[in-house]
Design a protein around this motif. Structure first.
Motif, PDB file in Angstrom:
ATOM      1  N   ALA A 121     -21.022  35.215 -22.801  1.00 43.84           N
ATOM      2  CA  ALA A 121     -20.546  34.659 -21.534  1.00 43.84           C
ATOM      3  C   ALA A 121     -20.907  33.176 -21.428  1.00 43.84           C
ATOM      4  O   ALA A 121     -20.109  32.374 -20.939  1.00 43.84           O
ATOM      5  CB  ALA A 121     -21.146  35.441 -20.363  1.00 43.84           C
ATOM      6  N   HIS A 167     -19.291  32.315 -12.817  1.00 46.15           N
ATOM      7  CA  HIS A 167     -18.616  32.818 -14.015  1.00 46.15           C
ATOM      8  C   HIS A 167     -19.417  33.946 -14.655  1.00 46.15           C
ATOM      9  O   HIS A 167     -18.864  34.984 -15.025  1.00 46.15           O
ATOM     10  CB  HIS A 167     -18.421  31.689 -15.036  1.00 46.15           C
ATOM     11  N   ARG A 171     -18.269  37.764 -15.259  1.00 50.95           N
ATOM     12  CA  ARG A 171     -18.163  38.181 -16.664  1.00 50.95           C
ATOM     13  C   ARG A 171     -19.105  39.338 -17.001  1.00 50.95           C
ATOM     14  O   ARG A 171     -18.773  40.216 -17.781  1.00 50.95           O
ATOM     15  CB  ARG A 171     -18.465  36.965 -17.546  1.00 50.95           C
TER      16      ARG A 171
END
Length: 182
Positions: A121, A167, A171
């Motif tokens: 990630a 994010h 993720r």
């Protein structure tokens, strides 16, 4: 090596040596590892000192050192976890990634998968966001210190970390849900 190059390297080592070694020592488990990383930083400096101009030598040195520390951790040459529990688990509190604590093969597999998913990630992030997240969360470097060696305002660093966290949450949510059987 030319005399000019040797003089520039010696001046840089004199100016930044002690501070850089202290910076590295705070982030690794042993003095030997810190000295190895510092030696690699000096080697990289000697390789580039005449190749291209480095405008902010101090920032460049700290960035190279930080990258070497992260590389060392990625190779798992240092222990992040003890008995299947993150070293700083008491600080993490609610929302920290659960891992079995009995040291069985399943716990070791979960540990490896957590780090593998996190690094995947992180690699998806823009470099600036990834660096700030790694420095602040994994390396425990305060924003003020990051701002000092990058030359970026603290507000911009906080914003970059915020977007990185958004994010990473998105993720890693699926992986987290599978791990916790939700």
């Amino acid at each position: 090596m030319t005399d000019e190059k040797q003089r520039r390297i010696a001046a840089t080592i004199t100016a930044y040596g002690k501070g850089l070694l202290g910076f590295i020592r705070k982030r690794v488990n042993s003095d030997a590892d810190a000295e190895d990383i510092l030696q690699d930083v000096w080697y990289r400096l000697s390789a580039v000192i005449n190749s291209y101009p480095v405008e902010q030598v101090g920032g460049w040195l700290y960035r190279v050192a930080t990258n070497r520390i992260v590389d060392k951790r990625r190779k798992k040459s240092e222990t992040f976890w003890k008995n299947g529990v993150p070293e700083d688990s008491e600080k993490n509190g609610p929302g920290s990634m659960p891992v079995a604590v009995d040291g069985n093969p399943e716990a070791k597999y979960q540990e490896r998968m957590v780090w593998e998913q996190l690094y995947r990630a992180l690699e998806e992030l823009p470099a600036a966001q990834r660096d700030v997240f790694v420095w602040h969360e994994l390396e425990q470097i305060p924003f003020a210190e990051i701002a000092a060696f990058t030359g970026e305002p603290v507000g911009k660093l906080v914003s970059r970390k915020h977007y990185a966290v958004l994010h990473l949450r998105k993720r890693l949510k699926i992986f987290y849900d599978e791990l916790t059987d939700k």
